[in-house]
Enzyme design. Structure first.
Site, short mmCIF file in Angstrom:
data_model
loop_
_atom_site.label_atom_id
_atom_site.label_comp_id
_atom_site.label_asym_id
_atom_site.label_seq_id
_atom_site.Cartn_x
_atom_site.Cartn_y
_atom_site.Cartn_z
N HIS A 121 12.39 50.74 -50.80
CA HIS A 121 12.56 49.27 -50.80
C HIS A 121 11.23 48.64 -51.20
CE1 HIS A 121 13.14 45.28 -48.95
NE2 HIS A 121 14.42 45.54 -48.91
N ASP A 198 10.06 54.27 -42.93
CA ASP A 198 10.78 53.00 -42.97
C ASP A 198 12.18 53.29 -42.42
OD1 ASP A 198 12.33 50.84 -43.58
OD2 ASP A 198 11.80 50.78 -45.71
N GLN A 201 17.16 51.30 -42.21
CA GLN A 201 18.57 51.64 -42.39
C GLN A 201 18.96 52.86 -41.57
OE1 GLN A 201 20.59 49.69 -43.81
NE2 GLN A 201 19.27 48.38 -45.04
N LYS A 224 19.19 44.21 -38.39
CA LYS A 224 20.10 45.24 -38.95
C LYS A 224 20.73 46.07 -37.83
CE LYS A 224 17.52 45.25 -43.16
NZ LYS A 224 18.10 44.99 -44.46
N CYS A 361 16.41 44.97 -53.75
CA CYS A 361 14.96 45.11 -53.52
C CYS A 361 14.49 46.53 -53.78
CB CYS A 361 14.56 44.68 -52.11
SG CYS A 361 14.96 42.98 -51.75
N1 PMP Z 1 13.31 48.75 -45.81
C1 PMP Z 1 14.61 48.95 -46.01
C2 PMP Z 1 15.09 50.34 -46.30
C3 PMP Z 1 15.50 47.87 -45.94
O1 PMP Z 1 16.81 48.07 -46.14
C4 PMP Z 1 15.00 46.58 -45.68
C5 PMP Z 1 15.91 45.38 -45.65
N2 PMP Z 1 16.80 45.30 -46.72
C6 PMP Z 1 13.63 46.44 -45.46
C7 PMP Z 1 12.82 47.54 -45.54
C8 PMP Z 1 13.03 45.10 -45.16
O2 PMP Z 1 13.52 44.63 -43.95
P1 PMP Z 1 13.24 43.11 -43.52
O3 PMP Z 1 13.63 42.27 -44.68
O4 PMP Z 1 14.13 42.93 -42.33
O5 PMP Z 1 11.80 43.03 -43.17
#
Ligand code: PMP
Length: 405
Positions: A121, A198, A201, A224, A361
């Site tokens: 991401h 990270d 998910q 999430k 993203c």
């Molecule tokens: N890492 C991953 C794998 C994600 O799916 C996301 C959210 N789409 C993020 C980081 C960023 O999370 P946040 O926008 O809640 O900070």
């Protein structure tokens, strides 16, 4: 492969006011709907229970402080942390990674290397690029396997004596592929590097245990995991956190302040400058209670069964291309030949099916897949087979409208 039993989503769905109405919500990977128990906990915390934390000398504030710190303990227990002092409340995974990059990252020297992967991401790419520019670092990028997992052998081969950090997603937000964290932790540690995971998910889909995973940093976002937005977690091994300088200055993160010399509080307070997201932390603890009452292994099995059914149903449509491995965690990306994912999303929306269409993203991953965007269906504990059928019916309609087979 045995099929795991489904939960009883009809009764679970009733816990989620956001699911009312006749729609199939398949965008949980972007953000999860909230159970009433979380909403109630936040309303109570903002209403009858409200006061600040840490500073008040009156009883209500002391109670709020207890609730806020109890939330930290819940998080620590939920993720198998050695101690609540290893849990820093942040805004979300993005802030957690930026905190590590700015604080821990300050010790890195020109020529030091950080290993990422092609499926990260943007929030696990850009903070490292910013750090690399500041400190003269080199970023390495691990490739993917054919079926869209991080190629662990190739990643391990890229870890060398100059590698100071390996930063990888536990579960891909696009492909749902799952990393063998322990394997990468062992490989990183063998070269004296640290592993940041990270877990955005992963936390909603599987039990996470810091002792078993043996990583050094782990970040995730509350929204999430069926909790509020604006609250998330950075976990770091205690000895590492203790060695890290503050990243933001202000109230609550100090021991003493004078114009000559300021000293800092120990972790986790050192990293929580200012009045924290009190109600968010309390809501997050309620979300953890809720998820644990359903059970993460039951959630994992339920979502795996739905995922398999979705793969089978979409796989029967010739013009649909599925991305990612078969055993992905709750997430399925796909493309319909000749139809832009945004059109897929719009037509599904007309049928009351909410999916995500875009680059998620993860633009480097899109480039790797050779597509500008994908359509993504993602599942949560409240989805059911009817949602899968509605998705498949909606895609069949897309193929009819666009005249593809
Ligand atoms: N890492 C991953 C794998 C994600 O799916 C996301 C959210 N789409 C993020 C980081 C960023 O999370 P946040 O926008 O809640 O900070």
């Amino acid at each position: 492969m045995a099929t795991a039993p489904l939960l009883a989503p009809a009764s679970l769905r009733a816990d989620f006011p956001g699911l009312a109405g006749n729609w199939a919500y398949l965008d949980t990977a972007a953000t999860a709907q909230k159970p009433q128990a979380v909403i109630d906990a936040v309303v109570r915390a903002m209403g009858t229970d409200y006061a600040t934390v840490h500073r008040g000398v009156y009883a209500r504030s002391a109670e709020m402080t207890r609730a806020y710190e109890a939330a930290r303990q819940s998080v620590a227990r939920f993720m198998g942390a050695a101690s609540p002092e290893e849990v820093v409340f942040v805004r979300g995974a993005t802030e957690g990674i930026n905190l590590v990059a700015q604080s821990w990252g300050d010790r890195l020297q020109p020529g030091d290397r950080i290993l990422l992967s092609e499926l990260e991401h943007h929030s696990n790419i850009v903070p490292w690029q910013l750090l690399a520019e500041r400190r003269g670092l080199v970023l390495d990028v691990a490739p993917l396997t054919e079926d869209g997992r991080i190629d662990e052998d190739a990643a391990i081969a890229l870890i060398g004596p100059q590698t100071r950090l390996v930063a990888l997603a536990h579960v891909s937000n696009v492909l749902g592929s799952v990393l063998d964290v322990k394997r990468l932790a062992d490989a990183a540690h063998a070269e004296g590097a640290l592993l940041l995971v990270d877990g955005c998910q992963a936390a909603p889909h599987m039990a996470i245990d810091m002792a078993a995973l043996d990583c050094d940093f782990y970040v995730w976002s509350g929204h999430k995991l069926y909790g509020p937005t604006g609250i998330g977690v950075l976990w770091a091994r205690g000895s590492i956190l203790a060695s890290m300088p503050p990243w933001q200055g202000g109230g609550a993160m100090i021991e003493t302040v004078s114009f000559e010399r300021t000293t800092y509080a120990p972790p986790p307070q050192r990293f929580e400058a200012g009045t924290p997201h009190i109600t968010g932390a309390i809501g997050l603890a309620a979300a953890i209670d809720y998820v644990e009452s359903v059970g993460l292994s039951a959630i994992r099995g339920h979502e795996a069964t739905l995922l398999r059914a979705a793969r089978e149903a979409l796989g029967r449509i010739n013009s649909v291309r599925l991305f990612g491995p078969e055993n992905s965690a709750g997430i399925l990306s796909f493309a319909v030949d000749g139809v832009h994912p945004h059109d897929v999303g719009t037509i599904l929306d007309e049928a009351g099916v909410a999916i995500r269409a875009g680059h998620h993203c993860a633009q480097p991953l899109m480039a790797q897949l050779g597509v500008p965007a994908t359509a993504r269906a993602s599942f949560g504990l409240y989805n059911d087979m009817q949602d899968v059928e509605r998705l498949a019916d909606g895609i069949a309609r897309v193929t009819r409208i666009f005249g593809v087979k």
